[in-house]
Design a protein around this motif. Structure first.
Motif, PDB file in Angstrom:
ATOM      1  N   VAL A   1      -1.768   3.208   1.446  1.00 24.77           N
ATOM      2  CA  VAL A   1      -1.997   4.173   0.366  1.00 24.77           C
ATOM      3  C   VAL A   1      -2.329   5.545   0.948  1.00 24.77           C
ATOM      4  CG1 VAL A   1      -3.555   4.781  -1.532  1.00 24.77           C
ATOM      5  CG2 VAL A   1      -2.666   2.456  -1.356  1.00 24.77           C
ATOM      6  N   SER A   2      -3.182   5.578   1.959  1.00 25.76           N
ATOM      7  CA  SER A   2      -3.553   6.849   2.590  1.00 25.76           C
ATOM      8  C   SER A   2      -2.366   7.510   3.264  1.00 25.76           C
ATOM      9  CB  SER A   2      -4.657   6.621   3.620  1.00 25.76           C
ATOM     10  OG  SER A   2      -5.807   6.126   3.005  1.00 25.76           O
ATOM     11  N   PHE A   3      -1.572   6.730   3.959  1.00 22.86           N
ATOM     12  CA  PHE A   3      -0.394   7.274   4.643  1.00 22.86           C
ATOM     13  C   PHE A   3       0.615   7.818   3.645  1.00 22.86           C
ATOM     14  CE2 PHE A   3       3.788   6.792   6.699  1.00 22.86           C
ATOM     15  CZ  PHE A   3       3.584   7.649   7.784  1.00 22.86           C
TER      16      PHE A   3
ATOM     17  N   GLY B   1       0.817  -1.215   0.000  1.00 17.62           N
ATOM     18  CA  GLY B   1       0.000   0.000   0.000  1.00 17.62           C
ATOM     19  C   GLY B   1       0.845   1.257   0.000  1.00 17.62           C
TER      20      GLY B   1
ATOM     21  N   GLY C   1       0.832   3.975  -2.965  1.00 20.22           N
ATOM     22  CA  GLY C   1       0.577   5.379  -2.661  1.00 20.22           C
ATOM     23  C   GLY C   1       1.720   6.275  -3.092  1.00 20.22           C
TER      24      GLY C   1
ATOM     25  N   GLY D   1      -0.010   8.819   0.610  1.00 22.85           N
ATOM     26  CA  GLY D   1      -0.598  10.009  -0.007  1.00 22.85           C
ATOM     27  C   GLY D   1      -0.445  11.231   0.884  1.00 22.85           C
ATOM     28  N   ALA D   2      -0.651  11.067   2.171  1.00 24.70           N
ATOM     29  CA  ALA D   2      -0.496  12.186   3.105  1.00 24.70           C
ATOM     30  C   ALA D   2       0.976  12.580   3.261  1.00 24.70           C
ATOM     31  CB  ALA D   2      -1.071  11.803   4.473  1.00 24.70           C
TER      32      ALA D   2
ATOM     33  N   THR E   1      -5.050  -2.794   5.545  1.00 29.69           N
ATOM     34  CA  THR E   1      -3.694  -2.257   5.640  1.00 29.69           C
ATOM     35  C   THR E   1      -3.193  -1.732   4.299  1.00 29.69           C
ATOM     36  OG1 THR E   1      -2.769  -4.488   5.440  1.00 29.69           O
ATOM     37  CG2 THR E   1      -2.989  -3.585   7.661  1.00 29.69           C
TER      38      THR E   1
ATOM     39  N   PHE F   1      -5.157  -0.109   2.156  1.00 33.34           N
ATOM     40  CA  PHE F   1      -5.770   1.226   2.129  1.00 33.34           C
ATOM     41  C   PHE F   1      -5.083   2.170   3.111  1.00 33.34           C
ATOM     42  CE2 PHE F   1      -9.587  -1.102   0.436  1.00 33.34           C
ATOM     43  CZ  PHE F   1      -9.514  -0.562  -0.834  1.00 33.34           C
ATOM     44  N   LEU F   2      -4.706   1.658   4.257  1.00 35.43           N
ATOM     45  CA  LEU F   2      -3.975   2.464   5.236  1.00 35.43           C
ATOM     46  C   LEU F   2      -2.628   2.909   4.666  1.00 35.43           C
ATOM     47  CD1 LEU F   2      -3.936   3.481   8.231  1.00 35.43           C
ATOM     48  CD2 LEU F   2      -2.718   1.380   8.759  1.00 35.43           C
TER      49      LEU F   2
ATOM     50  N   ALA G   1       2.059  14.298  -0.227  1.00 31.96           N
ATOM     51  CA  ALA G   1       1.126  15.285  -0.820  1.00 31.96           C
ATOM     52  C   ALA G   1       1.677  16.683  -0.748  1.00 31.96           C
ATOM     53  CB  ALA G   1      -0.199  15.235  -0.087  1.00 31.96           C
TER      54      ALA G   1
END
Length: 86
Positions: free
Chosen positions: A78-80, A10, A14, A82-83, A73, A75-76, A86
């Motif tokens: 990828v989100s982490f 992930g 991301g 991305g943040a 995990t 998705f977690l 970013a």
């Protein structure tokens, strides 16, 4: 170990989406580095062992919990990533 491999995959996905990693790096690291931790041989063996032993509820719970934990995990990660980029 599958969950940790899913988290790393992930993060790699991301990072690639955010432009912090090339698709070639994602492919190399995702396949080479995460190939072993995300192998589902133990997962399938344990599920089959439970089902053959008559513990079908626990076999189904193992499948559901493993899939939910793995997807969660990813998705977690990828989100982490991305943040972070970013």
């Amino acid at each position: 170990m599958n969950v940790i491999g899913c988290l790393i995959l992930g993060l790699l996905a991301g990072a690639a989406v955010a432009g912090a990693a090339s698709s070639q790096a994602q492919l190399l690291l995702g396949t080479g580095f995460c190939g072993e931790p995300t192998a589902y041989s133990t997962f399938s063996y344990e599920t089959l062992r439970l089902a053959e032993g008559g513990a079908r509820f626990f076999a189904a719970a193992n499948v559901i919990a493993s899939v939910v934990a793995g997807l969660g995990t990813v998705f977690l990660g990828v989100s982490f990533a991305g943040a972070l980029w970013a």
